[in-house]
Design a protein around this motif. Sequence first.
Motif, PDB file in Angstrom:
ATOM      1  N   GLU A  65     157.773  43.480  29.872  1.00 23.71           N
ATOM      2  CA  GLU A  65     157.188  42.885  28.678  1.00 23.71           C
ATOM      3  C   GLU A  65     155.722  42.543  28.932  1.00 23.71           C
ATOM      4  O   GLU A  65     155.328  42.247  30.065  1.00 23.71           O
ATOM      5  N   TYR A  85     158.940  49.711  26.968  1.00 20.86           N
ATOM      6  CA  TYR A  85     159.042  48.467  26.197  1.00 20.86           C
ATOM      7  C   TYR A  85     158.507  48.679  24.792  1.00 20.86           C
ATOM      8  O   TYR A  85     159.132  48.248  23.802  1.00 20.86           O
ATOM      9  N   PHE A  88     160.759  50.987  22.824  1.00 20.50           N
ATOM     10  CA  PHE A  88     162.017  50.311  22.487  1.00 20.50           C
ATOM     11  C   PHE A  88     161.908  49.482  21.215  1.00 20.50           C
ATOM     12  O   PHE A  88     162.921  49.201  20.566  1.00 20.50           O
ATOM     13  N   GLN A  89     160.710  49.106  20.831  1.00 22.73           N
ATOM     14  CA  GLN A  89     160.555  48.334  19.599  1.00 22.73           C
ATOM     15  C   GLN A  89     161.035  49.128  18.389  1.00 22.73           C
ATOM     16  O   GLN A  89     161.456  48.563  17.389  1.00 22.73           O
ATOM     17  N   ASP A  91     163.725  50.853  18.382  1.00 22.51           N
ATOM     18  CA  ASP A  91     165.160  50.584  18.336  1.00 22.51           C
ATOM     19  C   ASP A  91     165.406  49.137  17.929  1.00 22.51           C
ATOM     20  O   ASP A  91     166.231  48.853  17.060  1.00 22.51           O
ATOM     21  N   HIS A  92     164.688  48.236  18.594  1.00 26.61           N
ATOM     22  CA  HIS A  92     164.878  46.803  18.372  1.00 26.61           C
ATOM     23  C   HIS A  92     164.625  46.417  16.915  1.00 26.61           C
ATOM     24  O   HIS A  92     165.341  45.578  16.347  1.00 26.61           O
ATOM     25  N   SER A 167     171.724  47.293  18.268  1.00 26.06           N
ATOM     26  CA  SER A 167     170.382  46.711  18.389  1.00 26.06           C
ATOM     27  C   SER A 167     170.257  45.435  17.570  1.00 26.06           C
ATOM     28  O   SER A 167     169.459  44.554  17.894  1.00 26.06           O
ATOM     29  N   ARG A 168     171.071  45.319  16.527  1.00 23.56           N
ATOM     30  CA  ARG A 168     171.059  44.119  15.694  1.00 23.56           C
ATOM     31  C   ARG A 168     171.996  43.027  16.230  1.00 23.56           C
ATOM     32  O   ARG A 168     171.673  41.843  16.170  1.00 23.56           O
ATOM     33  N   PRO A 171     171.943  43.611  21.517  1.00 21.81           N
ATOM     34  CA  PRO A 171     170.922  44.466  22.149  1.00 21.81           C
ATOM     35  C   PRO A 171     171.063  44.585  23.663  1.00 21.81           C
ATOM     36  O   PRO A 171     170.659  45.595  24.240  1.00 21.81           O
ATOM     37  N   HIS A 172     171.661  43.582  24.316  1.00 20.32           N
ATOM     38  CA  HIS A 172     171.839  43.642  25.764  1.00 20.32           C
ATOM     39  C   HIS A 172     172.875  44.686  26.179  1.00 20.32           C
ATOM     40  O   HIS A 172     172.933  45.077  27.351  1.00 20.32           O
ATOM     41  N   LEU A 174     173.040  47.664  24.538  1.00 18.02           N
ATOM     42  CA  LEU A 174     172.591  48.885  23.883  1.00 18.02           C
ATOM     43  C   LEU A 174     172.708  50.109  24.787  1.00 18.02           C
ATOM     44  O   LEU A 174     173.203  51.162  24.363  1.00 18.02           O
ATOM     45  N   THR A 283     167.054  50.839  28.613  1.00 14.60           N
ATOM     46  CA  THR A 283     167.710  49.528  28.583  1.00 14.60           C
ATOM     47  C   THR A 283     168.838  49.431  29.608  1.00 14.60           C
ATOM     48  O   THR A 283     169.328  48.331  29.884  1.00 14.60           O
TER      49      THR A 283
END
Length: 386
Positions: A65, A85, A88-89, A91-92, A167-168, A171-172, A174, A283
Amino acid sequence: MLAALAEFIHSMGIFNLTLGHILMIGIACLLIYLAIVKGFEPLLLIPIAFGVLLTNLPLADMMAEPIIEIKDKVIHTVQPGGLMYYLFQGDHLGIFPPLIFLGVGAMTDFGPLIANPKSLLLGAAAQFGIFITFLAAIGSGLFTAQEAASIGIIGGADGPTAIFLSSRLAPHLLGSIAIAAYSYMAMVPIIQPPIMRLLTTKEERAIKMTQLREVSKKERILFPILVTIVVALIVPPATTLIGMLMIGNLFRECGVAGRLEDTAKNALINTITIFLGLSVGATATAENFLRVETLAILFLGVTAFAIGTAAGVLLAKLMNKVMGGGINPLIGSAGVSAVPMAARVSQVVGQKENPSNFLLMHAMGPNVAGVIGSAVAAGILLSLFK
């Protein structure tokens, strides 16, 4: 000089390599092997596997991050984050999976479903595995309701939907869920046939189905519009996925947006597939992946897939009996949304019993219905547990 050399040596990744890193690098190499040598969903498994490899190389900081500080109410970036990172946003924030659906919609022919609306029931039946596995995951005591919902959606055999929901909600998890979802999608020709043969008789597998009617252009254009309206009014959280799927299909069917159709089903979906696969794989760090819960996810995922396949076949058997014959139960297995692989499996198994049997187009009806069904199921779970 010697101090600088010693500092350089100790900054090398090899001196920070742990057993967890080694195991995850081995898993990444195994996935790459399965994708390239065995042909298991290579378009997605290769980027996912390479994402796993990149994130588990010590000190590479691919998922690091950014470090920021605030001075005088102004945000300053002290150190930027890793490439994965930022990817991945997508996906996030729930951007990449709907864009995948846009491309899928542009590539999908809903004609078999429109010609035989009963196929929608088979697509719905195949989602049964999602909810049974959701209950099993909660019953195991290892997962929360949000985590169980994310695991259950693997049964829909729809990777982007699984990524969107997890992801919603979790997320951990994923990385584990994505790898399980795409691995089982790739193994459709291995997992489904034994279940199909177990639940049907030789005579049922040999049933020949009549040719589907021709679907008009007007029907093809109205279908994505009406489905979007109906689904959005009943299950609003499913609108993101269904809306993107249907606008992609409208590009395909309207006849006046060829450039948009071509972009959606080629350049766009290929680009997003690369970003999605790499970032999801990234991830799967050793800390997140090498846990008892991961084994449970893999087991529950294949259970969900098997139950979905069985439910579709059993409903097709029932429909065949109630409607006086003419429905080959094998097409029910295509209700899982692994398009078009599940439909091809129905065709292959059917032709082994009757070489003159052509079930592909009949199986495509439940298959594309499964895409809609898995998105609706994700919307229901999202509305319940977000």
